[in-house]
Design a protein around this motif. Structure first.
Motif, PDB file in Angstrom:
ATOM      1  N   SER A  65       0.779  -1.456  -0.039  1.00  0.00           N
ATOM      2  CA  SER A  65      -0.268   0.227  -0.197  1.00  0.00           C
ATOM      3  C   SER A  65       0.347   1.241  -0.363  1.00  0.00           C
ATOM      4  CB  SER A  65      -0.971   0.049   1.234  1.00  0.00           C
ATOM      5  OG  SER A  65      -0.299   0.204   2.633  1.00  0.00           O
ATOM      6  N   ALA A  66       1.995   0.748   0.313  1.00  0.00           N
ATOM      7  CA  ALA A  66       2.481   2.609   0.561  1.00  0.00           C
ATOM      8  C   ALA A  66       3.970   2.460  -1.036  1.00  0.00           C
ATOM      9  CB  ALA A  66       4.196   2.077   1.604  1.00  0.00           C
ATOM     10  N   VAL A  67       3.127   1.903  -2.022  1.00  0.00           N
ATOM     11  CA  VAL A  67       3.823   2.403  -2.878  1.00  0.00           C
ATOM     12  C   VAL A  67       2.807   2.919  -4.382  1.00  0.00           C
ATOM     13  CG1 VAL A  67       4.755   1.107  -5.037  1.00  0.00           C
ATOM     14  CG2 VAL A  67       5.280   0.253  -3.081  1.00  0.00           C
ATOM     15  N   PRO A  68       2.988   3.493  -4.653  1.00  0.00           N
ATOM     16  CA  PRO A  68       1.685   4.276  -5.443  1.00  0.00           C
ATOM     17  C   PRO A  68       1.815   2.891  -6.899  1.00  0.00           C
ATOM     18  CG  PRO A  68       3.100   5.949  -5.889  1.00  0.00           C
ATOM     19  CD  PRO A  68       3.538   4.672  -4.445  1.00  0.00           C
ATOM     20  N   PHE A  85       0.272  -9.462   3.319  1.00  0.00           N
ATOM     21  CA  PHE A  85      -0.096  -9.514   1.953  1.00  0.00           C
ATOM     22  C   PHE A  85      -1.084  -8.974   1.194  1.00  0.00           C
ATOM     23  CE2 PHE A  85       4.028 -12.672   2.355  1.00  0.00           C
ATOM     24  CZ  PHE A  85       4.849 -11.197   1.523  1.00  0.00           C
ATOM     25  N   ALA A  86      -1.990  -8.439   2.651  1.00  0.00           N
ATOM     26  CA  ALA A  86      -3.546  -8.134   2.407  1.00  0.00           C
ATOM     27  C   ALA A  86      -4.119  -7.398   0.814  1.00  0.00           C
ATOM     28  CB  ALA A  86      -3.754  -7.210   3.137  1.00  0.00           C
ATOM     29  N   ASP A  87      -2.689  -6.145   0.639  1.00  0.00           N
ATOM     30  CA  ASP A  87      -2.964  -5.288  -0.497  1.00  0.00           C
ATOM     31  C   ASP A  87      -2.278  -5.977  -1.987  1.00  0.00           C
ATOM     32  OD1 ASP A  87      -0.362  -5.138   0.885  1.00  0.00           O
ATOM     33  OD2 ASP A  87      -0.624  -3.348   1.132  1.00  0.00           O
ATOM     34  N   GLY A  88      -1.507  -7.280  -1.717  1.00  0.00           N
ATOM     35  CA  GLY A  88      -1.454  -8.068  -2.707  1.00  0.00           C
ATOM     36  C   GLY A  88      -0.037  -8.366  -2.475  1.00  0.00           C
ATOM     37  N   LEU A  89       0.165  -8.878  -3.722  1.00  0.00           N
ATOM     38  CA  LEU A  89       2.169  -9.474  -3.531  1.00  0.00           C
ATOM     39  C   LEU A  89       3.351  -9.353  -4.096  1.00  0.00           C
ATOM     40  CD1 LEU A  89       1.045 -13.331  -4.672  1.00  0.00           C
ATOM     41  CD2 LEU A  89       1.746 -12.471  -2.335  1.00  0.00           C
ATOM     42  N   PRO A  90       4.253  -8.658  -3.409  1.00  0.00           N
ATOM     43  CA  PRO A  90       5.578  -8.110  -4.128  1.00  0.00           C
ATOM     44  C   PRO A  90       5.772  -8.418  -6.044  1.00  0.00           C
ATOM     45  CG  PRO A  90       5.776  -9.158  -2.570  1.00  0.00           C
ATOM     46  CD  PRO A  90       4.355  -9.437  -2.591  1.00  0.00           C
ATOM     47  N   PHE A  91       5.976  -7.358  -6.658  1.00  0.00           N
ATOM     48  CA  PHE A  91       6.244  -7.887  -7.523  1.00  0.00           C
ATOM     49  C   PHE A  91       7.759  -8.452  -7.990  1.00  0.00           C
ATOM     50  CE2 PHE A  91       8.638  -6.623 -11.599  1.00  0.00           C
ATOM     51  CZ  PHE A  91       8.385  -7.250 -12.567  1.00  0.00           C
ATOM     52  N   SER A  92       8.952  -8.010  -6.530  1.00  0.00           N
ATOM     53  CA  SER A  92       9.803  -8.355  -6.858  1.00  0.00           C
ATOM     54  C   SER A  92      10.781  -8.657  -5.279  1.00  0.00           C
ATOM     55  CB  SER A  92      11.049  -8.197  -7.328  1.00  0.00           C
ATOM     56  OG  SER A  92      10.954  -6.181  -6.845  1.00  0.00           O
TER      57      SER A  92
END
Length: 198
Positions: A65-68, A85-92
């Motif tokens: 959530s801290a990443v636009p 990971f409630a707001d999604g998975l990281p890309f890397s």
């Protein structure tokens, strides 16, 4: 973006050149696939970057959530065990042991593994085993696991050794000192691409 299946990822080093928006655009139009921007997005003027380039920028954060939304989330290895990971998975994310790589399947798309060679930007920091041994480990893991995140090599990679990284079974190379500790980052990227095109 580079259409070559061997990805090239840049990493900013905090220098003014590495955080220059015009240079960032030139690198991304010149074939750099991704740029890991290690400074907070709001402090670096990244919002001035045209939206077409924003999905190529990886931003570090402990929570997605801290990443636009238009950028990609990089979860630092130190934050991986405490992240939710409630707001999604990281890309890397990053690893320093290849045994961690298979455990990240289905959790990230890219894994940065380091160090492969003595670091350009961190004198005295280097690998604990040779690239030959690392290549054997990469091959063994690929034989045991089908669905793996893309593996990006990091640490001391430059034009003189980037082909060795590809030959060792990596899906790409991350560049830091090779881009920012030279007079012209765009020219350095071009030289690396020339090596890979041979």
């Amino acid at each position: 973006m580079n259409k070559n299946p061997f990805l090239l990822l840049g990493i900013t080093d905090g220098s003014p050149q590495s955080q220059d928006i015009a240079t960032t655009q030139l690198l991304l139009t010149g074939g750099l696939d991704f740029l890991y921007w290690r400074a907070p997005a709001d402090s670096a003027g990244l919002t001035q970057l045209p939206t077409v380039f924003q999905p190529s920028i990886l931003l570090p954060a402990s929570q997605g959530s801290a990443v636009p939304a238009s950028f990609r989330w990089h979860l630092k290895d130190a934050d991986r065990w405490s992240a939710t990971f409630a707001d999604g998975l990281p890309f890397s994310t990053s690893i320093h042991s290849l045994s961690e790589w298979p455990r990240l399947a289905g959790q990230v798309e890219l894994v940065l593994y380091s160090p492969l060679f003595p670091s350009i930007s961190k004198p005295g920091y280097g690998p604990s085993s040779s690239l030959v041994v690392t290549a054997q480990e990469v091959s063994a893991i690929r034989q045991q696991h089908r669905a793996l995140p893309l593996l990006i090599g990091l640490g001391g990679i430059q034009a003189e050794n980037v082909a060795l990284v590809r030959g060792a079974g990596f899906d790409g190379a991350a560049l830091m000192g090779a881009l920012w500790q030279v007079a012209d980052a765009v020219d350095a990227l071009r030289q690396i691409q020339e090596v890979l095109s041979r």
